[in-house]
Write a protein that holds these residues in place. Structure first.
Motif, PDB file in Angstrom:
ATOM      1  N   HIS A 160     -15.963   9.297   7.767  1.00 54.81           N
ATOM      2  CA  HIS A 160     -15.998   9.004   9.197  1.00 54.81           C
ATOM      3  C   HIS A 160     -17.218   8.166   9.569  1.00 54.81           C
ATOM      4  O   HIS A 160     -17.131   7.217  10.344  1.00 54.81           O
ATOM      5  CB  HIS A 160     -16.055  10.305  10.006  1.00 54.81           C
ATOM      6  CG  HIS A 160     -14.732  10.962  10.206  1.00 54.81           C
ATOM      7  ND1 HIS A 160     -14.598  12.305  10.427  1.00 54.81           N
ATOM      8  CD2 HIS A 160     -13.477  10.466  10.224  1.00 54.81           C
ATOM      9  CE1 HIS A 160     -13.322  12.607  10.576  1.00 54.81           C
ATOM     10  NE2 HIS A 160     -12.629  11.500  10.455  1.00 54.81           N
ATOM     11  N   CYS A 161     -18.363   8.565   9.020  1.00 55.01           N
ATOM     12  CA  CYS A 161     -19.616   7.955   9.461  1.00 55.01           C
ATOM     13  C   CYS A 161     -20.608   7.966   8.304  1.00 55.01           C
ATOM     14  O   CYS A 161     -20.765   8.990   7.630  1.00 55.01           O
ATOM     15  CB  CYS A 161     -20.174   8.754  10.639  1.00 55.01           C
ATOM     16  SG  CYS A 161     -21.762   8.189  11.242  1.00 55.01           S
ATOM     17  N   VAL A 162     -21.237   6.842   8.054  1.00 57.80           N
ATOM     18  CA  VAL A 162     -22.307   6.761   7.068  1.00 57.80           C
ATOM     19  C   VAL A 162     -23.542   6.189   7.754  1.00 57.80           C
ATOM     20  O   VAL A 162     -23.519   5.064   8.258  1.00 57.80           O
ATOM     21  CB  VAL A 162     -21.919   5.892   5.856  1.00 57.80           C
ATOM     22  CG1 VAL A 162     -23.100   5.797   4.882  1.00 57.80           C
ATOM     23  CG2 VAL A 162     -20.701   6.462   5.140  1.00 57.80           C
ATOM     24  N   ALA A 163     -24.606   6.986   7.802  1.00 61.81           N
ATOM     25  CA  ALA A 163     -25.855   6.567   8.435  1.00 61.81           C
ATOM     26  C   ALA A 163     -26.870   6.222   7.376  1.00 61.81           C
ATOM     27  O   ALA A 163     -26.965   6.876   6.338  1.00 61.81           O
ATOM     28  CB  ALA A 163     -26.393   7.679   9.332  1.00 61.81           C
ATOM     29  N   PHE A 164     -27.627   5.177   7.654  1.00 60.54           N
ATOM     30  CA  PHE A 164     -28.763   4.836   6.811  1.00 60.54           C
ATOM     31  C   PHE A 164     -29.790   4.139   7.679  1.00 60.54           C
ATOM     32  O   PHE A 164     -29.442   3.294   8.519  1.00 60.54           O
ATOM     33  CB  PHE A 164     -28.371   3.918   5.649  1.00 60.54           C
ATOM     34  CG  PHE A 164     -29.563   3.494   4.828  1.00 60.54           C
ATOM     35  CD1 PHE A 164     -30.202   4.415   4.021  1.00 60.54           C
ATOM     36  CD2 PHE A 164     -30.067   2.219   4.904  1.00 60.54           C
ATOM     37  CE1 PHE A 164     -31.328   4.060   3.294  1.00 60.54           C
ATOM     38  CE2 PHE A 164     -31.184   1.846   4.175  1.00 60.54           C
ATOM     39  CZ  PHE A 164     -31.813   2.768   3.365  1.00 60.54           C
ATOM     40  N   SER A 165     -31.069   4.489   7.461  1.00 60.25           N
ATOM     41  CA  SER A 165     -32.148   3.951   8.266  1.00 60.25           C
ATOM     42  C   SER A 165     -31.806   4.178   9.740  1.00 60.25           C
ATOM     43  O   SER A 165     -31.516   5.301  10.113  1.00 60.25           O
ATOM     44  CB  SER A 165     -32.383   2.468   7.939  1.00 60.25           C
ATOM     45  OG  SER A 165     -33.516   1.969   8.605  1.00 60.25           O
ATOM     46  N   HIS A 166     -31.758   3.149  10.557  1.00 62.57           N
ATOM     47  CA  HIS A 166     -31.559   3.368  11.990  1.00 62.57           C
ATOM     48  C   HIS A 166     -30.194   2.930  12.505  1.00 62.57           C
ATOM     49  O   HIS A 166     -30.025   2.650  13.696  1.00 62.57           O
ATOM     50  CB  HIS A 166     -32.681   2.682  12.775  1.00 62.57           C
ATOM     51  CG  HIS A 166     -33.999   3.368  12.601  1.00 62.57           C
ATOM     52  ND1 HIS A 166     -35.117   2.730  12.159  1.00 62.57           N
ATOM     53  CD2 HIS A 166     -34.357   4.670  12.763  1.00 62.57           C
ATOM     54  CE1 HIS A 166     -36.113   3.596  12.078  1.00 62.57           C
ATOM     55  NE2 HIS A 166     -35.678   4.769  12.435  1.00 62.57           N
ATOM     56  N   TYR A 167     -29.202   2.885  11.613  1.00 60.63           N
ATOM     57  CA  TYR A 167     -27.831   2.585  12.045  1.00 60.63           C
ATOM     58  C   TYR A 167     -26.849   3.577  11.439  1.00 60.63           C
ATOM     59  O   TYR A 167     -27.043   4.058  10.317  1.00 60.63           O
ATOM     60  CB  TYR A 167     -27.428   1.160  11.644  1.00 60.63           C
ATOM     61  CG  TYR A 167     -27.852   0.116  12.643  1.00 60.63           C
ATOM     62  CD1 TYR A 167     -27.063  -0.182  13.753  1.00 60.63           C
ATOM     63  CD2 TYR A 167     -29.053  -0.574  12.500  1.00 60.63           C
ATOM     64  CE1 TYR A 167     -27.458  -1.137  14.681  1.00 60.63           C
ATOM     65  CE2 TYR A 167     -29.453  -1.526  13.422  1.00 60.63           C
ATOM     66  CZ  TYR A 167     -28.650  -1.809  14.520  1.00 60.63           C
ATOM     67  OH  TYR A 167     -29.036  -2.750  15.439  1.00 60.63           O
ATOM     68  N   SER A 168     -25.788   3.866  12.209  1.00 59.10           N
ATOM     69  CA  SER A 168     -24.643   4.609  11.706  1.00 59.10           C
ATOM     70  C   SER A 168     -23.428   3.690  11.775  1.00 59.10           C
ATOM     71  O   SER A 168     -23.266   2.939  12.751  1.00 59.10           O
ATOM     72  CB  SER A 168     -24.374   5.854  12.554  1.00 59.10           C
ATOM     73  OG  SER A 168     -25.361   6.828  12.346  1.00 59.10           O
ATOM     74  N   HIS A 169     -22.585   3.767  10.764  1.00 52.32           N
ATOM     75  CA  HIS A 169     -21.384   2.938  10.689  1.00 52.32           C
ATOM     76  C   HIS A 169     -20.173   3.861  10.784  1.00 52.32           C
ATOM     77  O   HIS A 169     -20.020   4.780   9.977  1.00 52.32           O
ATOM     78  CB  HIS A 169     -21.377   2.149   9.381  1.00 52.32           C
ATOM     79  CG  HIS A 169     -22.594   1.304   9.219  1.00 52.32           C
ATOM     80  ND1 HIS A 169     -22.645  -0.019   9.573  1.00 52.32           N
ATOM     81  CD2 HIS A 169     -23.842   1.615   8.778  1.00 52.32           C
ATOM     82  CE1 HIS A 169     -23.855  -0.496   9.355  1.00 52.32           C
ATOM     83  NE2 HIS A 169     -24.606   0.475   8.873  1.00 52.32           N
ATOM     84  N   VAL A 170     -19.318   3.612  11.766  1.00 46.91           N
ATOM     85  CA  VAL A 170     -18.149   4.453  12.002  1.00 46.91           C
ATOM     86  C   VAL A 170     -16.909   3.745  11.479  1.00 46.91           C
ATOM     87  O   VAL A 170     -16.623   2.595  11.847  1.00 46.91           O
ATOM     88  CB  VAL A 170     -17.996   4.789  13.502  1.00 46.91           C
ATOM     89  CG1 VAL A 170     -16.741   5.623  13.738  1.00 46.91           C
ATOM     90  CG2 VAL A 170     -19.229   5.538  13.999  1.00 46.91           C
ATOM     91  N   ALA A 171     -16.165   4.428  10.619  1.00 43.93           N
ATOM     92  CA  ALA A 171     -14.948   3.857  10.038  1.00 43.93           C
ATOM     93  C   ALA A 171     -13.931   3.531  11.116  1.00 43.93           C
ATOM     94  O   ALA A 171     -13.898   4.158  12.183  1.00 43.93           O
ATOM     95  CB  ALA A 171     -14.348   4.831   9.029  1.00 43.93           C
TER      96      ALA A 171
END
Length: 422
Positions: A160-171
């Motif tokens: 659903h969501c992969v966060a790294f550093s200061h961003y999250s990416h939503v599928a």
């Protein structure tokens, strides 16, 4: 490039080279990978075989690029899959699962009208973590936060969501009702509502406000459905009192597809600010990090999106159409004039926030006739003085306002947003 911004643009001979783009462009804590076609790096030709063979080559090319800069596929946070025929998805998934056997990045899948190589059936691009940072950004641990929530539809091939550093990416979210697992009943408005409900459920599940979204991508099967989608869209944004006070809308791009999974009419994905970051970023930092939306009257203004939204070390630029600023209509002329106008709008927006075109790390181009790509490239190269950004090009059946071309971009933001995280 502007002072303090150090992009790292790299190419490897282990993957196909393209004079129009860099294979990977790193800035701060992300690498942006250009779209990879199923081309053999040695021969420079399309691989022989069916869509499974082609999908394997696309992924092998991404893997070669990623490994050439000291990373692995486990560092990928997002993959975009562009198919010529949505019916090929099951076959592509068989191959895809072999490359991501233990960890699933976020993913977006859509069918397109054409790809920029005759005979190509599939194309893929990616975003990966860049823990080493670049320039003034210090290295950080490669710690991703991968999450799924029960309140949204779960896929075995995408987190659903992969966060790294200061961003999250939503599928990409399809209009699936989580209780039934089926597409919701109704037309484009109902489906768009469900897509946004699913995104909101994911964000609620990870304790992130809906207005922390900085960029939205809307994928439609039929451009005529855009008004209905917008009706649903405006019931979700702005979401909170502060956002309503300033009229905050995320950056946005609308792409017409030739097919979506499950025969959906609409699909939506998102990029989200992640103020608490991932280790070693401190959780308390999330309370001081500021999203900076910006519009300039020197480029077309839309009530449904902000021209550029800055967060941390990136600016997210909305899709730009080749509109004449005075008339609001498509500029006179053909593809050369339209491509130049799109790029002029991006340049104007970028310069209005104190940046230059060479600060761009990724450009996405949609074109109604891929045969126009050579003409677009003639114009495109004149806008950059240094190494070219990463890039993805797809052919689409239609573009809003009857345009021949549309472009959006991601721009490095060395100054960050408060607190300026190094």
């Amino acid at each position: 490039m502007t002072s303090g911004i150090i992009k790292v643009s790299r190419n490897t001979e282990q993957a196909p080279l393209n004079a129009a783009c860099s294979q990977t462009v790193a800035f701060s804590h992300y690498n942006n990978i250009s779209a990879q076609l199923p081309v053999d790096a040695v021969s420079g030709k399309l691989v022989e075989g069916d869509v499974k063979v082609q999908a394997a080559q696309c992924l092998a090319n991404i893997q070669a690029i990623v490994e050439s800069i000291g990373h692995g596929l486990h560092d990928v946070v997002r993959v975009n899959v562009y198919l010529k025929n949505i019916m090929d998805l099951e076959a592509v998934n068989e191959v895809y699962a072999r490359f991501f056997a233990s960890y699933q990045p976020t993913r977006t899948v859509l069918a397109v009208a054409a790809l920029p190589l005759a005979g190509a059936l599939v194309q893929m691009d990616a975003v990966i973590t860049n823990g080493e940072g670049s320039g003034t950004q210090a290295p950080c641990d490669l710690v991703k936060i991968v999450r799924n929530v029960a309140a949204a539809p779960v896929s075995p091939l995408a987190s659903h969501c992969v966060a790294f550093s200061h961003y999250s990416h939503v599928a990409a979210q399809l209009p699936i009702d989580v209780s039934s697992g089926n597409i919701v009943v109704g037309g484009a408005k109902e489906q768009a509502t469900q897509c946004l409900k699913n995104i909101k459920a994911i964000l609620a599940g990870i304790d992130v406000p809906f207005d922390d979204i900085v960029k939205i991508n809307i994928h439609l099967r039929n451009l005529a459905d855009l008004d209905a989608v917008n009706q649903a869209y405006t019931t979700f944004f702005p979401d909170c009192g502060i956002a309503r006070t300033i009229g905050y809308m995320p950056a946005r791009s609308v792409v017409v597809t030739s097919g979506l999974p499950m025969d959906a009419l609409v699909q939506i994905d998102a990029t989200v600010s992640h103020g608490d970051g991932t280790p070693p970023q401190k959780v308390e930092d999330r309370h001081g990090i500021v999203i900076k939306p910006h519009n300039t009257e020197l480029a077309p203004v839309s009530p449904l999106s902000t021209q550029t939204v800055a967060f941390s070390h990136y600016n997210n630029i909305s899709g730009q159409l080749p509109l004449n600023l005075q008339t609001g209509n498509i500029v006179a002329g053909g593809i050369h004039e339209q491509a130049r106008q799109c790029l002029n709008h991006i340049k104007t927006i970028v310069e209005s926030i104190g940046h230059v075109m060479d600060d761009i790390v990724k450009v996405n181009i949609q074109v109604t006739n891929v045969a126009d790509l050579e003409a677009i490239n003639d114009v495109y190269a004149t806008f950059f003085n240094g190494e070219l950004p990463a890039r993805t090009v797809i052919g689409v059946a239609a573009i809003p306002a009857g345009a021949l071309v549309q472009m959006d971009a991601i721009v490095s933001n060395g100054e960050g947003t408060p607190p300026a995280v190094k």
